[in-house]
Design a protein around this motif. Structure first.
Motif, short mmCIF file in Angstrom:
data_model
loop_
_atom_site.label_atom_id
_atom_site.label_comp_id
_atom_site.label_asym_id
_atom_site.label_seq_id
_atom_site.Cartn_x
_atom_site.Cartn_y
_atom_site.Cartn_z
N PHE A 1 8.82 30.96 -36.79
CA PHE A 1 8.19 31.24 -38.09
C PHE A 1 6.76 31.74 -38.00
O PHE A 1 6.18 32.15 -39.01
CB PHE A 1 8.24 29.98 -38.99
N GLN A 2 6.23 31.71 -36.79
CA GLN A 2 4.81 32.04 -36.60
C GLN A 2 4.39 33.33 -37.29
O GLN A 2 3.39 33.37 -37.99
CB GLN A 2 4.55 32.12 -35.10
N TYR B 1 17.33 28.00 -40.65
CA TYR B 1 18.27 28.36 -39.56
C TYR B 1 18.40 29.87 -39.40
O TYR B 1 18.53 30.37 -38.29
CB TYR B 1 19.64 27.75 -39.84
N TYR C 1 22.86 28.59 -31.57
CA TYR C 1 22.03 27.63 -30.84
C TYR C 1 22.56 27.34 -29.44
O TYR C 1 22.18 26.38 -28.82
CB TYR C 1 21.82 26.35 -31.64
N ARG D 1 12.94 22.50 -24.12
CA ARG D 1 13.25 21.31 -24.92
C ARG D 1 13.56 21.71 -26.35
O ARG D 1 13.01 22.67 -26.87
CB ARG D 1 12.06 20.34 -24.90
N ARG D 2 14.46 20.95 -26.99
CA ARG D 2 14.75 21.16 -28.41
C ARG D 2 13.68 20.43 -29.23
O ARG D 2 13.92 19.34 -29.74
CB ARG D 2 16.14 20.64 -28.77
N SER D 3 12.52 21.04 -29.35
CA SER D 3 11.42 20.42 -30.08
C SER D 3 11.06 21.27 -31.30
O SER D 3 11.59 22.37 -31.48
CB SER D 3 10.21 20.27 -29.17
N ILE D 4 10.17 20.73 -32.12
CA ILE D 4 9.67 21.41 -33.32
C ILE D 4 9.09 22.79 -32.97
O ILE D 4 9.05 23.68 -33.81
CB ILE D 4 8.56 20.53 -33.97
N GLN D 5 8.66 22.94 -31.73
CA GLN D 5 8.09 24.21 -31.28
C GLN D 5 9.08 25.37 -31.47
O GLN D 5 8.68 26.51 -31.74
CB GLN D 5 7.66 24.09 -29.80
N VAL D 6 10.37 25.08 -31.32
CA VAL D 6 11.41 26.12 -31.51
C VAL D 6 11.29 26.71 -32.92
O VAL D 6 11.35 27.93 -33.11
CB VAL D 6 12.82 25.53 -31.27
N LEU D 7 11.08 25.85 -33.89
CA LEU D 7 10.91 26.31 -35.28
C LEU D 7 9.55 26.99 -35.45
O LEU D 7 9.45 28.07 -36.02
CB LEU D 7 11.05 25.14 -36.24
N LYS D 8 8.52 26.36 -34.93
CA LYS D 8 7.16 26.91 -35.13
C LYS D 8 7.04 28.32 -34.57
O LYS D 8 6.46 29.20 -35.21
CB LYS D 8 6.12 25.99 -34.49
N ILE E 1 18.01 27.13 -33.93
CA ILE E 1 17.95 25.71 -34.35
C ILE E 1 19.34 25.18 -34.66
O ILE E 1 19.72 24.11 -34.20
CB ILE E 1 17.01 25.55 -35.57
#
Lengths: 370, 370
Positions: free
Chosen positions: B33-34, B246, B208, B23-30, B214
């Motif tokens: 950057f982790q 990005y 993407y 899914r394209r969710s905030i998790q992709v960013l998290k 993203i």
């Protein structure tokens, strides 16, 4: 390493930089996303709850029917002016000679939209009602920037603003607000954003100046205006599949800081008064009307740099990392902009820094006169 | 709720969606950057280590002198074509009738840059050497999209690509690569990105699609070309103060997935073969040449939807959440695109889903013939 780099380095080592909220580091993003649910869906090409909720919130705050999130103000403002010109059938837009569109956008307005700017007023002063009354009759749209950044963030009296707005309405001239720092002037005007925006047909606000987000802008106006702006946003390449990195951060820092603009404004006045106590230093405006102002030094850049570096090193206070020459003079200046950092600066350090600044500049001026 | 929304809902409830990475969710960013140091400085208006390092890395991977990060491919490609047209002094660019610039960008190329597209080839087939040989002589630049997404991601033979490139060089026609899915075709061509890009004067790649970042794009070419593209990036409003959300994600997922394109390609061939076993279903191309292909069903959309929903519910397999009509027929299709998800799908569930698909379509066709 040249003098300029030395100033940057010395500034970066200071414990108490006076401007801004903090360093523009990855931490700005990490903090904004820390408590955001990782399962939240991305916006998709301008749709989805995440972007629509924020747009609705901003439309309400600005008192406009509708709002659209843009990756940048450069894109949002060119598009606003283009839409108004298309509707009026004119090619001319009027703005200040130091307008962002005129000096920071590589002539995008001319090169992409083929619009012709009419420059109002002398570059060292604000646009006044008289300038508007005498304006070219083929101007479709007038852009006003509140505050006028490049001259220290000055503002017209509110009554003059109302008169300009009334005249434009009467004449059918569209009025656009460059509100890159709109939130920052609300305490001085003692108005809500919606009250000020009601004077304008379209409004742009930014989320990485006083708000301190990552990037991004809102363009607000009537529903038909914002719908049209979305078509141009796609044409410009700004209708990204995901804008949430900017939106989520804008939302987070907006909620954190929009109510702190009064504090920044008071602090700006305090800091400006410290500068104005020194004879060879003055601020523009003398009393700030927002969180920002310019600091003018009656000393050439290359003479001031070593003085600043010495003060940074002995007090830990950092005024600025960049100095600009003032055309046609031997003076120089920088832009001060108050954010979260200022409140944490010990007053005795600040007083010590200003004491040194005053002494060292006097000394330098004496040497000059010999 | 209409049938279309029911399909989306049913798809969203499936345990095994076959397309994409997730899914394209905030998790992709998290996730991206982790492990990134929070003290790392943001890029600032196109400068800074974060953006410069990534641009250098991509220039090297693509075998070009220089590369620039853009917020979108829409922006990057219009700018590439504009630069080439300005250099040649012509207004015409040639591309496929289903080129992204022609059908997905609200005519930005025409409205902002006043360029005139010359549409090569019939929309249902690839551009061939012959189309290029017979092209309008005032074409400044030819854009080729590898793979040609809107016709199932088809590719020309490599020798034909070389011949087109050689002809363009000989004639002084600039050749631009729409490489939105370039990484995805490397296993089929058995070439490096640099080998393919060497045939082109300028190249755009996306982060993407197969990479699963993203948003964002790279435009690569000679140093003078990319320098000029930065001016246009500013004009378009794409020179953001911070593009790192990005860039960091692009870098993270590039490293994670660029070497998995061979796996996705093999899986795409496997999945396509499952579809092609059903008489009323076929894929375009029959054997995929990348991670993507189109699935054609000889059944109208409204008849297929309840069949798909029933399969999703009984097997947990999700084929697609959207079906498109095929103009002038009673058939419909969707675009399949393999990513990380496919490898985790149990084969027995997949076989059960295809068994049901075959049976239910036959049943529906029988009912139709009564």
């Amino acid at each position: 390493m040249n003098e300029y780099q030395l100033l940057v380095e010395a500034f970066n080592r200071t414990t108490y930089p006076l401007s801004g909220h903090g360093r523009r580091s990855i931490q700005v993003l990490k903090e904004a996303f820390q408590d955001v649910d990782e399962n939240l869906d991305s916006d998709i090409y301008g749709s989805g709850q995440l972007i629509e909720d924020f747009q609705a919130e901003m439309a309400e705050f600005l008192g406009k029917e509708s709002a659209v999130f843009f990756p940048s103000g450069t894109m949002a403002q060119q598009i606003a002016l283009r839409i108004w010109c298309d509707r009026k059938g004119f090619k001319k837009v009027a703005y200040h000679p130091l307008c962002h569109l005129e000096i920071h956008e590589q002539d995008g307005l001319k090169e992409l939209h083929h619009l012709e700017p009419v420059l109002l007023a002398d570059k060292n002063r604000l646009i006044h009602l008289e300038d508007v009354l005498n304006m070219d009759k083929e101007v479709a749209c007038l852009l006003l920037e509140l505050p006028q950044r490049e001259i220290g963030g000055q503002l017209p009296d509110y009554t003059e603003l109302e008169a300009i707005s009334a005249y434009c309405r009467e004449q059918g001239i569209l009025l656009h607000l460059d509100g890159a720092r709109l939130f920052e002037v609300l305490p001085y005007y003692e108005k809500t954003a919606a009250e000020i925006c009601a004077l304008f047909d379209s409004v742009y606000v930014s989320f990485y100046k006083g708000i301190g987000g990552i990037a991004g802008a809102i363009l607000a106006g009537s529903e038909d205006f914002t719908q049209e702006s979305k078509i141009w946003k796609r044409r410009h390449g700004g209708d990204l599949i995901s804008l949430y990195p900017y939106i989520t951060a804008a939302d987070y820092y907006f909620k954190q800081r929009v109510h702190k603009m009064g504090q920044y404004y008071e602090e700006a006045k305090e800091l400006a008064s410290f500068f104005n106590q020194s004879e060879a230093v003055s601020t523009l405006p003398v009393e700030p009307v927002s969180n920002m102002f310019h600091v003018h030094f009656e000393l050439p850049k290359e003479k001031l740099m070593p003085i600043l570096i010495a003060i940074y090193e002995s007090t830990g206070i950092g005024f600025t990392q960049v100095l600009r020459e003032i055309e046609g003079t031997t003076s120089c200046y920088y832009e001060a902009s108050i954010g979260d950092r200022y409140a944490g600066v010990p007053k005795e350090k600040l007083r010590e820094a200003f004491k040194q600044l005053d002494e060292k500049i006097r000394e330098a001026q004496k040497v000059d006169k010999r």
